[in-house]
Design a protein around this motif. Structure first.
Motif, mmCIF file in Angstrom:
data_model
loop_
_atom_site.group_PDB
_atom_site.id
_atom_site.type_symbol
_atom_site.label_atom_id
_atom_site.label_comp_id
_atom_site.label_asym_id
_atom_site.label_seq_id
_atom_site.Cartn_x
_atom_site.Cartn_y
_atom_site.Cartn_z
ATOM 1 N N CYS A 148 52.297 50.078 -1.264
ATOM 2 C CA CYS A 148 52.869 51.558 -1.417
ATOM 3 C C CYS A 148 52.361 51.985 -3.013
ATOM 4 C CB CYS A 148 54.423 51.875 -1.398
ATOM 5 S SG CYS A 148 55.019 51.394 0.173
ATOM 6 N N THR A 183 63.622 55.962 -14.431
ATOM 7 C CA THR A 183 62.339 56.743 -14.077
ATOM 8 C C THR A 183 61.666 55.488 -13.194
ATOM 9 O OG1 THR A 183 62.140 58.186 -15.805
ATOM 10 C CG2 THR A 183 59.938 57.849 -14.484
ATOM 11 N N ARG A 186 63.353 55.408 -9.849
ATOM 12 C CA ARG A 186 63.283 56.311 -8.992
ATOM 13 C C ARG A 186 62.122 56.477 -8.177
ATOM 14 N NH1 ARG A 186 64.047 59.971 -12.682
ATOM 15 N NH2 ARG A 186 61.970 60.733 -12.902
ATOM 16 N N ARG A 187 61.112 56.106 -8.905
ATOM 17 C CA ARG A 187 59.325 56.184 -8.271
ATOM 18 C C ARG A 187 59.629 55.087 -7.406
ATOM 19 N NH1 ARG A 187 56.033 56.304 -13.873
ATOM 20 N NH2 ARG A 187 56.406 58.804 -14.341
ATOM 21 N N TYR A 189 61.804 53.896 -5.457
ATOM 22 C CA TYR A 189 62.771 54.591 -4.356
ATOM 23 C C TYR A 189 62.050 55.530 -3.488
ATOM 24 C CZ TYR A 189 67.008 52.403 -6.049
ATOM 25 O OH TYR A 189 68.135 51.779 -6.735
ATOM 26 N N GLU A 190 61.090 56.410 -4.186
ATOM 27 C CA GLU A 190 60.479 57.156 -3.595
ATOM 28 C C GLU A 190 59.197 56.634 -2.699
ATOM 29 O OE1 GLU A 190 59.307 60.005 -6.590
ATOM 30 O OE2 GLU A 190 61.081 60.828 -6.960
ATOM 31 N N LYS A 191 58.783 55.786 -3.415
ATOM 32 C CA LYS A 191 57.246 55.145 -2.833
ATOM 33 C C LYS A 191 57.832 54.205 -1.621
ATOM 34 C CE LYS A 191 54.446 54.941 -6.924
ATOM 35 N NZ LYS A 191 53.804 54.427 -7.845
ATOM 36 N N HIS A 193 60.600 54.731 0.301
ATOM 37 C CA HIS A 193 61.539 55.608 1.169
ATOM 38 C C HIS A 193 62.873 54.870 1.253
ATOM 39 C CE1 HIS A 193 57.830 57.991 1.773
ATOM 40 N NE2 HIS A 193 57.067 56.721 2.278
ATOM 41 N N LYS A 195 66.983 54.354 -0.714
ATOM 42 C CA LYS A 195 67.989 55.120 -1.506
ATOM 43 C C LYS A 195 68.833 54.017 -2.316
ATOM 44 C CE LYS A 195 68.521 59.076 1.587
ATOM 45 N NZ LYS A 195 69.083 59.812 2.525
#
Length: 207
Positions: A148, A183, A186-187, A189-191, A193, A195
């Motif tokens: 990812c 930061t 957070r990135r 988690y976003e990549k 998908h 939580k």
């Protein structure tokens, strides 16, 4: 006082752990169950802050118990306390929502340390478990497509999450600010998908 519930089918062991924790002064055992079915029905009513969960509970495993309870108790910290140290159960438990994985028969002081760590936002693991998680990380380096596109720094942070390190510990080790760690997390988690820390570790290491 920190409210703790125990789910353990060995009645003597369950009573012994409860007595030890209450003698430590900072904890109160609000309930104890020997069967997963009863725990699933009653733990949302008990509302403990931490649940110590065995795995081998008969028809319904402790891992399945956590999977069913976590959505109803999102703020509760589930710590597996078991004799099983195989990788499949470790990652199944983390994927189900467990915040840590501890082996039985460890020194009592280690249990208290684990409780303090999970309350501070960590993901405590017995040393042999942490080694297996790290070994899995090292042996399953992702391909470019599987990664990812995580950066080297993000992978370093993810490895720290897998070891149960606190944000401050990672910030000090990497010589960066704690806001930078947040930061990166957070990135990640976003990549991926996801939580949560446990979802990130389980998803990334079990590809």
């Amino acid at each position: 006082m920190i409210a703790i519930s125990l789910v353990e089918d060995d009645n003597e062991l369950r009573a012994s752990i409860a007595e030890f924790l209450q003698s430590a002064g900072d904890y109160i055992c609000v309930s104890g169950y020997s069967k997963a079915k009863e725990a699933i029905e009653k733990l949302p009513i008990d509302r403990p802050q931490i649940v110590l969960m065995d795995i081998d509970l008969g028809k319904i495993s402790g891992i399945e118990c956590v999977r069913k309870l976590k959505p109803a108790m999102p703020d509760c910290q589930f710590l597996m306390l078991t004799v099983f140290a195989d990788a499949d159960k470790i990652f199944d438990a983390l994927a189900a929502g467990a915040s840590g994985y501890l082996l039985k028969h460890q020194p009592p002081a280690k249990l208290l340390e684990a409780l303090q760590e999970v309350l501070a936002g960590g993901a405590p693991m017995s040393a042999p478990i942490a080694r297996k998680v790290v070994a899995s990380f090292q042996s399953k380096l992702p391909t470019q497509d599987e990664s990812c596109h995580l950066s080297p720094r993000e992978i370093e942070v993810l490895e720290g999450l897998a070891k149960g390190r606190l944000y401050k510990q990672m910030a000090d080790q990497m010589d960066i600010g704690i806001d930078t760690i947040r930061t990166y997390v957070r990135r990640i988690y976003e990549k991926l998908h996801v939580k949560s820390r446990t979802e990130a570790v389980a998803k990334y290491f079990t590809k």
